[in-house]
Design a protein around this motif. Structure first.
Motif, PDB file in Angstrom:
ATOM      1  N   ILE A   1      42.687  38.298  39.189  1.00  0.00           N
ATOM      2  CA  ILE A   1      41.899  38.168  40.423  1.00  0.00           C
ATOM      3  C   ILE A   1      40.438  37.915  40.073  1.00  0.00           C
ATOM      4  N   GLY A   2      39.935  38.574  39.033  1.00  0.00           N
ATOM      5  CA  GLY A   2      38.564  38.311  38.590  1.00  0.00           C
ATOM      6  C   GLY A   2      38.380  36.863  38.173  1.00  0.00           C
ATOM      7  N   ALA A   3      39.328  36.346  37.400  1.00  0.00           N
ATOM      8  CA  ALA A   3      39.268  34.938  36.976  1.00  0.00           C
ATOM      9  C   ALA A   3      39.396  34.012  38.180  1.00  0.00           C
ATOM     10  N   ALA A   4      40.258  34.386  39.125  1.00  0.00           N
ATOM     11  CA  ALA A   4      40.456  33.554  40.330  1.00  0.00           C
ATOM     12  C   ALA A   4      39.193  33.511  41.181  1.00  0.00           C
ATOM     13  N   ARG A   5      38.501  34.634  41.271  1.00  0.00           N
ATOM     14  CA  ARG A   5      37.233  34.654  42.018  1.00  0.00           C
ATOM     15  C   ARG A   5      36.225  33.696  41.391  1.00  0.00           C
ATOM     16  N   ARG A   6      36.095  33.762  40.062  1.00  0.00           N
ATOM     17  CA  ARG A   6      35.143  32.874  39.378  1.00  0.00           C
ATOM     18  C   ARG A   6      35.544  31.412  39.576  1.00  0.00           C
ATOM     19  N   TRP A   7      36.847  31.139  39.448  1.00  0.00           N
ATOM     20  CA  TRP A   7      37.348  29.782  39.614  1.00  0.00           C
ATOM     21  C   TRP A   7      37.111  29.275  41.038  1.00  0.00           C
ATOM     22  N   ALA A   8      37.351  30.145  42.022  1.00  0.00           N
ATOM     23  CA  ALA A   8      37.178  29.747  43.427  1.00  0.00           C
ATOM     24  C   ALA A   8      35.720  29.470  43.758  1.00  0.00           C
ATOM     25  N   ALA A   9      34.804  30.071  43.005  1.00  0.00           N
ATOM     26  CA  ALA A   9      33.385  29.833  43.238  1.00  0.00           C
ATOM     27  C   ALA A   9      32.963  28.423  42.815  1.00  0.00           C
ATOM     28  N   CYS A  10      33.809  27.758  42.042  1.00  0.00           N
ATOM     29  CA  CYS A  10      33.537  26.381  41.623  1.00  0.00           C
ATOM     30  C   CYS A  10      34.030  25.424  42.703  1.00  0.00           C
ATOM     31  N   ASN A  11      33.438  24.263  42.765  1.00  0.00           N
ATOM     32  CA  ASN A  11      33.906  23.301  43.766  1.00  0.00           C
ATOM     33  C   ASN A  11      35.213  22.654  43.306  1.00  0.00           C
ATOM     34  N   SER A  12      35.798  21.858  44.149  1.00  0.00           N
ATOM     35  CA  SER A  12      37.111  21.286  43.871  1.00  0.00           C
ATOM     36  C   SER A  12      37.122  20.352  42.659  1.00  0.00           C
ATOM     37  N   SER A  13      35.966  19.831  42.263  1.00  0.00           N
ATOM     38  CA  SER A  13      35.944  18.957  41.092  1.00  0.00           C
ATOM     39  C   SER A  13      35.897  19.762  39.793  1.00  0.00           C
ATOM     40  N   GLY A  14      35.840  21.104  39.925  1.00  0.00           N
ATOM     41  CA  GLY A  14      35.822  21.941  38.735  1.00  0.00           C
ATOM     42  C   GLY A  14      34.438  22.152  38.169  1.00  0.00           C
TER      43      GLY A  14
ATOM     44  N   ALA B   1      42.670  33.113  46.697  1.00  0.00           N
ATOM     45  CA  ALA B   1      42.213  32.635  45.382  1.00  0.00           C
ATOM     46  C   ALA B   1      43.266  32.914  44.316  1.00  0.00           C
ATOM     47  N   PHE B   2      43.917  34.078  44.374  1.00  0.00           N
ATOM     48  CA  PHE B   2      44.955  34.418  43.396  1.00  0.00           C
ATOM     49  C   PHE B   2      46.084  33.398  43.456  1.00  0.00           C
ATOM     50  N   ARG B   3      46.557  33.102  44.657  1.00  0.00           N
ATOM     51  CA  ARG B   3      47.627  32.112  44.832  1.00  0.00           C
ATOM     52  C   ARG B   3      47.198  30.743  44.313  1.00  0.00           C
ATOM     53  N   ASP B   4      46.023  30.306  44.729  1.00  0.00           N
ATOM     54  CA  ASP B   4      45.558  28.974  44.360  1.00  0.00           C
ATOM     55  C   ASP B   4      45.270  28.864  42.860  1.00  0.00           C
ATOM     56  N   TYR B   5      44.783  29.942  42.273  1.00  0.00           N
ATOM     57  CA  TYR B   5      44.511  29.961  40.837  1.00  0.00           C
ATOM     58  C   TYR B   5      45.815  29.816  40.054  1.00  0.00           C
TER      59      TYR B   5
END
Length: 192
Positions: free
Chosen positions: A169-182, A124-128
């Protein structure tokens, strides 16, 4: 001789270096490797980074991790184990291998079993960072300051980055919990 910490401009050859190393690692871990991922700052296009290729190998199990050590040593890696007794301890269940060339670190391989609790954060960190260039630029600035202030000590460098990484990492976790459409999944936290 201590390692010199240096953050350099992005090099598109880092992708090629990862792909070449992944092919060799695939030969070592063979069918046991469920995934081989390019992680860390060199995996974020355009981002300044320490010129060290970080590789994540996800295995079906790490119960017999020591059986891979001879092949990793033959490939030029030092077997580091979990690094639990390091000044900044590693993570139980994440095994670490490093490769140096002429006393310069070139590769770091992290090996975990599928389901290891740190896997989602690493990816998630990398992808964020890939999806949020402004955050990648901010991280880049933190890394450059850390490298300037702690040029001769990796522990100082790591501690300098720690607060930024924890927050991101906290922000990345929240972001990763969303689907690919945001859009927010009904059961997940709010997206940015």
């Amino acid at each position: 001789m201590p390692r010199v910490i240096e953050v350099v401009a992005y090099d598109p050859e880092w992708i090629t270096a990862f792909l070449a190393e992944a092919q060799q690692l695939r030969a070592i871990f063979y069918t046991r490797a469920l995934a081989i991922e390019h992680i860390g700052s060199t995996a974020v296009p355009g981002m300044h980074a320490k010129p060290i290729i970080d590789v994540l190998v996800v295995l079906d199990s790490t119960d017999d991790i020591a059986t891979f050590s001879p092949a990793m040593v033959a490939l030029g890696y030092q077997v580091r184990g979990e690094c639990l007794d390091a000044e900044i301890p590693g993570t139980r269940g994440r095994f670490y291998f490093t490769k140096d060339c002429a006393a310069v670190r070139t590769h770091q391989v992290h090996v975990c079993r599928v389901g290891h609790p740190q896997l989602p954060d690493l990816l998630a960190f990398r992808d964020y960072l890939r999806a949020h260039p402004s955050v990648a630029r901010a991280y880049e600035a933190v890394k450059q300051r850390a490298a300037t202030e702690h040029r001769d000590t990796i522990v100082g460098y790591m501690r300098h980055k720690a607060a930024f990484m924890t927050e991101t990492i906290g922000a990345a976790r929240r972001w990763a919990a969303c689907n690919s459409s945001g859009h927010l999944r009904r059961d997940g936290p709010s997206c940015e």
